[in-house]
Scaffold this motif. Structure first.
Motif, PDB file in Angstrom:
ATOM      1  N   LEU A  35      37.788  36.662  31.777  1.00 47.67           N
ATOM      2  CA  LEU A  35      37.669  35.963  33.062  1.00 47.67           C
ATOM      3  C   LEU A  35      36.287  35.348  33.216  1.00 47.67           C
ATOM      4  CD1 LEU A  35      39.001  35.261  35.728  1.00 47.67           C
ATOM      5  CD2 LEU A  35      38.197  37.435  36.653  1.00 47.67           C
ATOM      6  N   GLU A  36      35.259  36.097  32.837  1.00 47.24           N
ATOM      7  CA  GLU A  36      33.898  35.571  32.925  1.00 47.24           C
ATOM      8  C   GLU A  36      33.734  34.335  32.043  1.00 47.24           C
ATOM      9  OE1 GLU A  36      31.505  38.889  31.851  1.00 47.24           O
ATOM     10  OE2 GLU A  36      31.398  39.685  33.908  1.00 47.24           O
ATOM     11  N   LYS A  37      34.376  34.369  30.877  1.00 47.10           N
ATOM     12  CA  LYS A  37      34.298  33.224  29.976  1.00 47.10           C
ATOM     13  C   LYS A  37      34.981  32.010  30.586  1.00 47.10           C
ATOM     14  CE  LYS A  37      35.209  31.838  25.194  1.00 47.10           C
ATOM     15  NZ  LYS A  37      35.764  32.265  23.887  1.00 47.10           N
ATOM     16  N   LYS A  38      36.171  32.221  31.219  1.00 47.34           N
ATOM     17  CA  LYS A  38      36.881  31.129  31.873  1.00 47.34           C
ATOM     18  C   LYS A  38      36.058  30.552  33.022  1.00 47.34           C
ATOM     19  CE  LYS A  38      41.659  32.458  30.850  1.00 47.34           C
ATOM     20  NZ  LYS A  38      42.965  32.874  31.434  1.00 47.34           N
ATOM     21  N   VAL A  39      35.444  31.446  33.802  1.00 45.49           N
ATOM     22  CA  VAL A  39      34.611  30.987  34.926  1.00 45.49           C
ATOM     23  C   VAL A  39      33.466  30.130  34.423  1.00 45.49           C
ATOM     24  CG1 VAL A  39      33.033  31.763  36.736  1.00 45.49           C
ATOM     25  CG2 VAL A  39      35.231  32.902  36.450  1.00 45.49           C
ATOM     26  N   GLU A  40      32.855  30.569  33.328  1.00 45.65           N
ATOM     27  CA  GLU A  40      31.720  29.814  32.773  1.00 45.65           C
ATOM     28  C   GLU A  40      32.183  28.446  32.280  1.00 45.65           C
ATOM     29  OE1 GLU A  40      27.835  29.050  31.976  1.00 45.65           O
ATOM     30  OE2 GLU A  40      28.668  30.826  32.989  1.00 45.65           O
ATOM     31  N   ASN A  41      33.344  28.422  31.590  1.00 47.89           N
ATOM     32  CA  ASN A  41      33.864  27.143  31.102  1.00 47.89           C
ATOM     33  C   ASN A  41      34.215  26.210  32.248  1.00 47.89           C
ATOM     34  OD1 ASN A  41      33.615  28.031  28.470  1.00 47.89           O
ATOM     35  ND2 ASN A  41      35.737  28.766  28.341  1.00 47.89           N
ATOM     36  N   ASN A  42      34.864  26.776  33.293  1.00 41.66           N
ATOM     37  CA  ASN A  42      35.231  25.953  34.456  1.00 41.66           C
ATOM     38  C   ASN A  42      33.995  25.444  35.182  1.00 41.66           C
ATOM     39  OD1 ASN A  42      37.947  26.301  33.980  1.00 41.66           O
ATOM     40  ND2 ASN A  42      38.146  28.071  35.337  1.00 41.66           N
ATOM     41  N   LYS A  43      32.957  26.274  35.243  1.00 42.87           N
ATOM     42  CA  LYS A  43      31.720  25.864  35.900  1.00 42.87           C
ATOM     43  C   LYS A  43      31.088  24.690  35.153  1.00 42.87           C
ATOM     44  CE  LYS A  43      27.272  27.715  37.475  1.00 42.87           C
ATOM     45  NZ  LYS A  43      26.427  26.766  36.789  1.00 42.87           N
ATOM     46  N   SER A  44      31.082  24.799  33.821  1.00 48.11           N
ATOM     47  CA  SER A  44      30.524  23.715  33.027  1.00 48.11           C
ATOM     48  C   SER A  44      31.330  22.434  33.206  1.00 48.11           C
ATOM     49  CB  SER A  44      30.497  24.132  31.553  1.00 48.11           C
ATOM     50  OG  SER A  44      30.036  23.079  30.746  1.00 48.11           O
ATOM     51  N   GLU A  45      32.678  22.567  33.197  1.00 51.40           N
ATOM     52  CA  GLU A  45      33.535  21.403  33.384  1.00 51.40           C
ATOM     53  C   GLU A  45      33.333  20.773  34.757  1.00 51.40           C
ATOM     54  OE1 GLU A  45      38.332  20.313  33.313  1.00 51.40           O
ATOM     55  OE2 GLU A  45      37.606  22.304  32.709  1.00 51.40           O
ATOM     56  N   LEU A  46      33.215  21.647  35.782  1.00 48.42           N
ATOM     57  CA  LEU A  46      33.015  21.155  37.151  1.00 48.42           C
ATOM     58  C   LEU A  46      31.674  20.443  37.286  1.00 48.42           C
ATOM     59  CD1 LEU A  46      34.096  21.044  40.027  1.00 48.42           C
ATOM     60  CD2 LEU A  46      33.006  23.256  40.458  1.00 48.42           C
TER      61      LEU A  46
END
Length: 417
Positions: free
Chosen positions: A164-175
């Motif tokens: 989940l932390e990895k997904k959050v980090e990826n989504n944050k970068s994409e955002l």
């Protein structure tokens, strides 16, 4: 055993019958049988031992819960104030400060604890190194599991948290990338819209100024107090009736002389219901109950109320009485004015209370019921300064009338000059 096998020759032959041992096949069969028995019994014995250990641990957990409940009850019986208490493992005992929680069973190990809330609810989280027992405050029994299962759950949870932390980090970068890409586009749009707004502002100001003069001319034409040019006064000549929704005298706006005739609300009759048919006798009679009902069941149910209207009621009645007397009808604190008469058997068609809302009624004890409600009374009394005896009275058709009344008050003005 000695036998003589050749009596004629004189030779003596001795035969000894020796004991025979197990054959190889018999030994192999016994070993195989013992192996089969071992294969069957060892898992059963192991499971039995494991089950006994788990049962002993569960009994220890239940013993802790029972001991905690007894500890709470004993504390309440002594009358002492009880606050939340936590017992932890210390030197092979369950202790909280200088207090020990004694119970039947094996003392847990590690960070095991027992908590007792101020209301007596008990929670535990204990282990003996092999099994775990968990019980929350609102649960009845304890849940038993192995440390391996618990470790596996924790491992899975940690893995999911990491994913989940990895997904959050990826989504944050994409955002962040999307925000950066849209910043320049948004800034360009804002600049373009600002230019359009400034252009439209100038055009709009010109239109407003042009229309302002025209509007002012129309207002002056409508409100000019000179009779020849005043459209309103031409529409309402002397003797006309004007109805508005405020109490401002029209003369302050349009001129002329106006008189307030009345204030009123729009009234829609809904229906009526007879509360009491008739009552007669010889008075005077002090305030006396006719009927009573719990809550507001004496009042008629009006159904759906139109928008911007509310419900009002009125009590009406007909009567006849004699002598210098008067009569009144009461609905709790709602009372009619005194109805006076000087001549015998002088019938008046209808008399009534003022209209009232449900909120105007002060509920009181209903004589024939347990709770509060509404009572209907009547009274026949002498007029002030007079003495009256043997007053004959007759009251009939005591009726509750229901209306829808507009929330808006209307003002009726008459032009007098």
């Amino acid at each position: 055993m000695l036998t003589n096998s050749n009596m004629g020759g004189g030779n003596l032959e001795l035969n000894c019958h020796k004991n025979k041992g197990f054959t190889l096949i018999e030994l192999i069969s016994v070993i195989i049988l013992m192996g089969v028995i071992a294969l069957i019994t060892v898992p059963i014995i192991k499971d039995t031992i494991e089950s006994a250990r788990e049962k002993n641990f569960k009994n220890s957990a239940l013993g802790l819960i029972e001991a905690a409940n007894e500890y709470y009850l004993n504390s309440k019986l002594t009358g002492d104030y009880f606050e939340e208490t936590e017992f932890k493992v210390n030197n092979g005992k369950m202790v909280s400060g200088d207090k020990e929680l004694s119970f039947n069973g094996k003392v847990p190990v590690g960070d095991s604890y027992v908590k007792i809330k101020a209301n007596g609810d008990v929670a535990i989280n204990i282990t003996d190194g092999e099994f775990y027992a968990v019980k929350d405050y609102d649960e009845v029994g304890a849940s038993i599991g192995t440390s391996e299962d618990t470790a596996l759950l924790r491992e899975e949870l940690a893995k999911k948290i990491a994913e989940l932390e990895k997904k959050v980090e990826n989504n944050k970068s994409e955002l962040d990338n999307k925000i950066d890409n849209n910043k320049s586009e948004l800034a360009s749009r804002i600049e373009s819209n600002t230019t359009n707004i400034n252009n439209n502002k100038s055009e709009l100001e010109t239109k407003i100024n042009n229309n302002k003069s025209e509007l002012q001319n129309n207002i002056d034409s409508l409100t000019d107090k000179k009779v020849n040019n005043n459209i309103f006064l031409k529409t309402y000549p002397v003797g006309s009736i004007y109805v508005g929704i405020n109490n401002t005298n029209p003369s302050t706006i349009y001129g002329g002389t106006w008189k307030l005739n009345r204030e009123f609300n729009d009234i829609i009759p809904v229906g009526s219901q007879v509360l009491y048919d008739s009552i007669s006798g010889t008075g005077p009679v002090s305030k006396t109950q006719l009927i009573g009902a719990y809550n507001n069941s004496l009042l008629m149910n009006p159904g759906t109320v139109p928008s911007s209207y509310h419900v009002e009621y009125m009590v009406s009645f007909q009567y006849s009485n004699s002598g210098a007397s008067y009569m009144k009808i009461y609905l709790n604190n709602i009372v009619s004015d005194g109805v006076y008469t000087w001549s015998e058997d002088k019938f008046r068609v209808i008399y009534q209370t003022k209209r009232f809302k449900l909120s105007d009624i002060a509920y009181e004890k209903v004589l024939t019921y347990e709770g509060d409600g509404i009572n209907l009374y009547y009274e026949v009394a002498c007029m002030d300064g007079y003495t009256c005896t043997n007053v004959d009275y007759y009251i009939y058709n005591i009726t509750i009338n229901t209306y829808f009344v507009s929330d808006i008050t209307y003002y009726e003005w008459k032009r007098i000059s």
